[in-house]
Motif scaffolding. Structure first.
Motif, PDB file in Angstrom:
ATOM      1  N   VAL A 304       0.860  -1.182   0.000  1.00 14.48           N
ATOM      2  CA  VAL A 304       0.000   0.000   0.000  1.00 14.48           C
ATOM      3  C   VAL A 304       0.898   1.234   0.000  1.00 14.48           C
ATOM      4  O   VAL A 304       1.831   1.328   0.807  1.00 14.48           O
ATOM      5  N   VAL A 305       0.628   2.163  -0.909  1.00 16.35           N
ATOM      6  CA  VAL A 305       1.468   3.356  -1.064  1.00 16.35           C
ATOM      7  C   VAL A 305       0.622   4.602  -0.808  1.00 16.35           C
ATOM      8  O   VAL A 305      -0.490   4.723  -1.326  1.00 16.35           O
ATOM      9  N   LEU A 306       1.174   5.509  -0.010  1.00 21.28           N
ATOM     10  CA  LEU A 306       0.554   6.807   0.254  1.00 21.28           C
ATOM     11  C   LEU A 306       1.436   7.886  -0.361  1.00 21.28           C
ATOM     12  O   LEU A 306       2.624   7.975  -0.055  1.00 21.28           O
ATOM     13  N   ARG A 307       0.856   8.690  -1.256  1.00 21.17           N
ATOM     14  CA  ARG A 307       1.606   9.770  -1.904  1.00 21.17           C
ATOM     15  C   ARG A 307       1.015  11.108  -1.476  1.00 21.17           C
ATOM     16  O   ARG A 307      -0.207  11.271  -1.433  1.00 21.17           O
ATOM     17  N   MET A 308       1.910  12.076  -1.216  1.00 21.14           N
ATOM     18  CA  MET A 308       1.472  13.373  -0.720  1.00 21.14           C
ATOM     19  C   MET A 308       2.228  14.509  -1.405  1.00 21.14           C
ATOM     20  O   MET A 308       3.400  14.354  -1.761  1.00 21.14           O
ATOM     21  N   ARG A 309       1.535  15.618  -1.564  1.00 20.08           N
ATOM     22  CA  ARG A 309       2.179  16.861  -1.992  1.00 20.08           C
ATOM     23  C   ARG A 309       1.791  17.938  -0.989  1.00 20.08           C
ATOM     24  O   ARG A 309       0.634  18.027  -0.582  1.00 20.08           O
ATOM     25  N   PHE A 310       2.782  18.764  -0.631  1.00 19.79           N
ATOM     26  CA  PHE A 310       2.572  19.760   0.413  1.00 19.79           C
ATOM     27  C   PHE A 310       2.491  21.172  -0.177  1.00 19.79           C
ATOM     28  O   PHE A 310       2.743  21.375  -1.366  1.00 19.79           O
ATOM     29  N   ALA A 311       2.142  22.113   0.686  1.00 20.43           N
ATOM     30  CA  ALA A 311       1.915  23.489   0.230  1.00 20.43           C
ATOM     31  C   ALA A 311       3.175  24.123  -0.350  1.00 20.43           C
ATOM     32  O   ALA A 311       3.076  25.053  -1.166  1.00 20.43           O
ATOM     33  N   ASP A 312       4.359  23.657   0.057  1.00 17.57           N
ATOM     34  CA  ASP A 312       5.605  24.203  -0.498  1.00 17.57           C
ATOM     35  C   ASP A 312       6.057  23.428  -1.744  1.00 17.57           C
ATOM     36  O   ASP A 312       7.193  23.580  -2.191  1.00 17.57           O
ATOM     37  N   PHE A 313       5.152  22.577  -2.280  1.00 13.54           N
ATOM     38  CA  PHE A 313       5.373  21.810  -3.507  1.00 13.54           C
ATOM     39  C   PHE A 313       6.360  20.636  -3.334  1.00 13.54           C
ATOM     40  O   PHE A 313       6.702  19.992  -4.313  1.00 13.54           O
ATOM     41  N   THR A 314       6.806  20.381  -2.114  1.00 10.47           N
ATOM     42  CA  THR A 314       7.582  19.164  -1.897  1.00 10.47           C
ATOM     43  C   THR A 314       6.627  17.972  -1.864  1.00 10.47           C
ATOM     44  O   THR A 314       5.427  18.119  -1.637  1.00 10.47           O
ATOM     45  N   ARG A 315       7.194  16.796  -2.098  1.00  7.13           N
ATOM     46  CA  ARG A 315       6.396  15.578  -2.140  1.00  7.13           C
ATOM     47  C   ARG A 315       6.995  14.541  -1.196  1.00  7.13           C
ATOM     48  O   ARG A 315       8.194  14.572  -0.915  1.00  7.13           O
ATOM     49  N   ALA A 316       6.162  13.637  -0.753  1.00  2.00           N
ATOM     50  CA  ALA A 316       6.620  12.532   0.087  1.00  2.00           C
ATOM     51  C   ALA A 316       5.814  11.285  -0.250  1.00  2.00           C
ATOM     52  O   ALA A 316       4.636  11.378  -0.610  1.00  2.00           O
ATOM     53  N   THR A 317       6.462  10.147  -0.142  1.00  2.00           N
ATOM     54  CA  THR A 317       5.812   8.863  -0.394  1.00  2.00           C
ATOM     55  C   THR A 317       6.111   7.916   0.757  1.00  2.00           C
ATOM     56  O   THR A 317       7.247   7.836   1.217  1.00  2.00           O
ATOM     57  N   ARG A 318       5.091   7.250   1.235  1.00  2.45           N
ATOM     58  CA  ARG A 318       5.241   6.227   2.253  1.00  2.45           C
ATOM     59  C   ARG A 318       4.592   4.945   1.742  1.00  2.45           C
ATOM     60  O   ARG A 318       3.540   4.992   1.104  1.00  2.45           O
ATOM     61  N   SER A 319       5.215   3.818   2.010  1.00  2.08           N
ATOM     62  CA  SER A 319       4.636   2.550   1.580  1.00  2.08           C
ATOM     63  C   SER A 319       4.745   1.524   2.688  1.00  2.08           C
ATOM     64  O   SER A 319       5.640   1.596   3.543  1.00  2.08           O
ATOM     65  N   LEU A 320       3.830   0.573   2.681  1.00  2.00           N
ATOM     66  CA  LEU A 320       3.803  -0.474   3.680  1.00  2.00           C
ATOM     67  C   LEU A 320       3.509  -1.791   2.972  1.00  2.00           C
ATOM     68  O   LEU A 320       2.507  -1.899   2.259  1.00  2.00           O
ATOM     69  N   THR A 321       4.391  -2.770   3.135  1.00  2.00           N
ATOM     70  CA  THR A 321       4.196  -4.097   2.558  1.00  2.00           C
ATOM     71  C   THR A 321       3.546  -4.997   3.604  1.00  2.00           C
ATOM     72  O   THR A 321       4.085  -5.173   4.703  1.00  2.00           O
ATOM     73  N   LEU A 322       2.400  -5.544   3.261  1.00  2.00           N
ATOM     74  CA  LEU A 322       1.608  -6.330   4.196  1.00  2.00           C
ATOM     75  C   LEU A 322       2.160  -7.751   4.320  1.00  2.00           C
ATOM     76  O   LEU A 322       2.778  -8.270   3.384  1.00  2.00           O
ATOM     77  N   PRO A 323       1.917  -8.404   5.434  1.00  2.00           N
ATOM     78  CA  PRO A 323       2.391  -9.776   5.596  1.00  2.00           C
ATOM     79  C   PRO A 323       1.637 -10.771   4.716  1.00  2.00           C
ATOM     80  O   PRO A 323       2.120 -11.859   4.436  1.00  2.00           O
ATOM     81  N   GLN A 324       0.423 -10.377   4.267  1.00  2.00           N
ATOM     82  CA  GLN A 324      -0.368 -11.266   3.424  1.00  2.00           C
ATOM     83  C   GLN A 324      -1.126 -10.429   2.406  1.00  2.00           C
ATOM     84  O   GLN A 324      -1.653  -9.354   2.732  1.00  2.00           O
ATOM     85  N   ALA A 325      -1.188 -10.912   1.160  1.00  4.33           N
ATOM     86  CA  ALA A 325      -1.907 -10.191   0.119  1.00  4.33           C
ATOM     87  C   ALA A 325      -3.386 -10.091   0.481  1.00  4.33           C
ATOM     88  O   ALA A 325      -3.957 -10.994   1.093  1.00  4.33           O
ATOM     89  N   THR A 326      -4.011  -8.980   0.077  1.00  7.49           N
ATOM     90  CA  THR A 326      -5.395  -8.743   0.483  1.00  7.49           C
ATOM     91  C   THR A 326      -6.153  -7.963  -0.579  1.00  7.49           C
ATOM     92  O   THR A 326      -5.553  -7.275  -1.411  1.00  7.49           O
ATOM     93  N   ALA A 327      -7.463  -8.044  -0.519  1.00  7.95           N
ATOM     94  CA  ALA A 327      -8.356  -7.179  -1.284  1.00  7.95           C
ATOM     95  C   ALA A 327      -9.454  -6.663  -0.358  1.00  7.95           C
ATOM     96  O   ALA A 327     -10.535  -6.310  -0.807  1.00  7.95           O
ATOM     97  N   ARG A 328      -9.149  -6.611   0.934  1.00 10.84           N
ATOM     98  CA  ARG A 328     -10.123  -6.157   1.933  1.00 10.84           C
ATOM     99  C   ARG A 328      -9.973  -4.670   2.176  1.00 10.84           C
ATOM    100  O   ARG A 328      -8.882  -4.160   2.442  1.00 10.84           O
ATOM    101  N   THR A 329     -11.098  -3.973   2.111  1.00  6.98           N
ATOM    102  CA  THR A 329     -11.084  -2.520   2.287  1.00  6.98           C
ATOM    103  C   THR A 329     -10.539  -2.129   3.653  1.00  6.98           C
ATOM    104  O   THR A 329      -9.718  -1.208   3.772  1.00  6.98           O
ATOM    105  N   GLU A 330     -10.987  -2.806   4.698  1.00  4.90           N
ATOM    106  CA  GLU A 330     -10.569  -2.425   6.047  1.00  4.90           C
ATOM    107  C   GLU A 330      -9.078  -2.620   6.249  1.00  4.90           C
ATOM    108  O   GLU A 330      -8.425  -1.816   6.927  1.00  4.90           O
TER     109      GLU A 330
END
Length: 384
Positions: A304-330
């Protein structure tokens, strides 16, 4: 005239024909639920029917057509929406209810044709080209689909029918709300060319301003412009893309079971400061959308990857690899919230202007390996 169950179009201006016209029938449907979240709320609460409804608080996640009539726009400020429509009823989002309604609607899609390509939680392309003998014409099929969605799920839906995916999507947008619109394959340019340029995929606020500053307000005006001149106005890639669309050229077919490397969605928040609750609601809607697309593709994800852009136009990306593949919303929502918690200080200190969620490390549902006893792996990437 163009076939519609709601309205007739005025006679269009003549347009130059193209070689692509007439080569195939209009057999692609674009089915798009109307004001989806708001319609679910009106369905489930009879007291809301016929009243302006806004889903969300600080950010408008959805607005009923009664609210849109006052100028309320999706993704706009909740405070501004209430200034435009002070009598609107504001309800909190119920993502589980929307997911259940989406599943029911997609079941109707799959009962209509096996060729269904989900686009998001509330829209899909359907290819009905091989069903004429058993199911009737595309218009008859679309009419039954709309009736089935209304009867079985209780929601209004608009369907556009055309030879290409692009035109079918434009047709559904023009046919809204609660309509059906056919663009015959030999009348495509007559339908397309009088429309404003904003109807084309890829024409957002910036491109629209460039085109209108250049004196281009309709698709027809764009079409007669030489491709090189259009590229000089909006850029090489955009110019080539828009010139093709202006002449109704779109070779893509409805695809099911396509292997994808990632599925994502993003949302621009603007420069107004957002509270953490507003951001959480926006991210929740993004998660709901991408997981619905993940399931429609028959896939599961590991990262799962979270991408962000901030007011000063810098960007950041965070990702998390799950222990098991999923298609569950929660599961995905919990992962995204964990990633948001990691950057809480950045959000509060710099202000978030764009947020996106992507699912990667995809595999076929049922093909994933057994989970190994490792902790989830988290990575961070920051860049200017």
């Amino acid at each position: 005239m163009f076939v519609s169950d709601r309205a007739w179009f005025p006679p269009p201006q003549p347009a130059e024909p193209t070689l692509e016209q007439g080569r195939a029938d209009a057999t692609i449907l674009h089915a798009d639920l109307d004001a989806f979240y708001a319609s679910v709320e009106q369905r489930d609460d009879p007291s809301l029917r016929g009243r302006p409804v806004i889903v969300g608080g600080g950010v408008v996640l959805a607005a009923s057509y009664e609210a849109k009539a006052y100028g309320v726009q999706t993704a706009g400020s909740g405070a501004q929406a209430l200034r435009l429509c002070p009598q609107a009823v504001v309800v909190p989002p119920r993502m589980s209810a929307y997911a259940e309604a989406s599943r029911a609607v997609f079941e109707v899609f799959r009962q209509t044709t096996p060729l269904v390509e989900g686009v998001s939680i509330d829209e899909a392309f359907l290819d009905v080209g091989g069903l004429r003998r058993v199911s009737g014409s595309p218009v008859e099929i679309a009419s039954r689909l709309r009736a089935d969605v209304r009867e079985k799920v209780g929601l209004p839906i608009t369907v556009g029918i055309a030879r290409t995916k692009f035109l079918a999507k434009v047709a559904s947008a023009v046919g809204k709300p609660d309509g059906l619109l056919l663009v015959p394959s030999d009348r495509e340019l007559e339908f397309l060319h009088p429309l404003p340029v904003e109807r084309l995929w890829g024409v957002g606020a910036v491109t629209s301003r460039k085109l209108r500053d250049y004196g281009i307000g309709t698709v027809g005006q764009m079409a007669v412009l030489p491709e090189r001149e259009l590229m000089a106005v909006v850029g090489q890639a955009a110019g080539r893309h828009l010139h093709a669309l202006a002449w109704a050229r779109d070779p893509r077919r409805v695809q099911t079971g396509r292997r994808r490397r990632s599925i994502g969605a993003q949302h621009a928040l603007g420069r107004r400061p957002r509270t953490l609750d507003e951001i959480d609601a926006t991210v929740g809607a993004l998660v709901d959308r991408v997981v619905r697309r993940l399931r429609a593709a028959g896939c599961v994800c590991r990262t799962v990857v979270l991408r962000m852009r901030f007011a000063d136009f810098t960007r950041a990306t965070r990702s998390l690899t799950l222990p098991q593949a999923t298609a569950r919303t929660e599961t995905v929502r919990s992962a995204v919230r964990a990633l948001l918690a990691q950057v809480r200080s950045l959000i509060l200190g710099q202000g978030l202007t764009l947020v996106g969620v992507a699912l990667t490390n995809l595999d076929r549902d049922g093909a994933e390996q057994l989970a190994l006893p490792f902790e989830p792996e988290t990575t961070a990437v920051d860049r200017a």
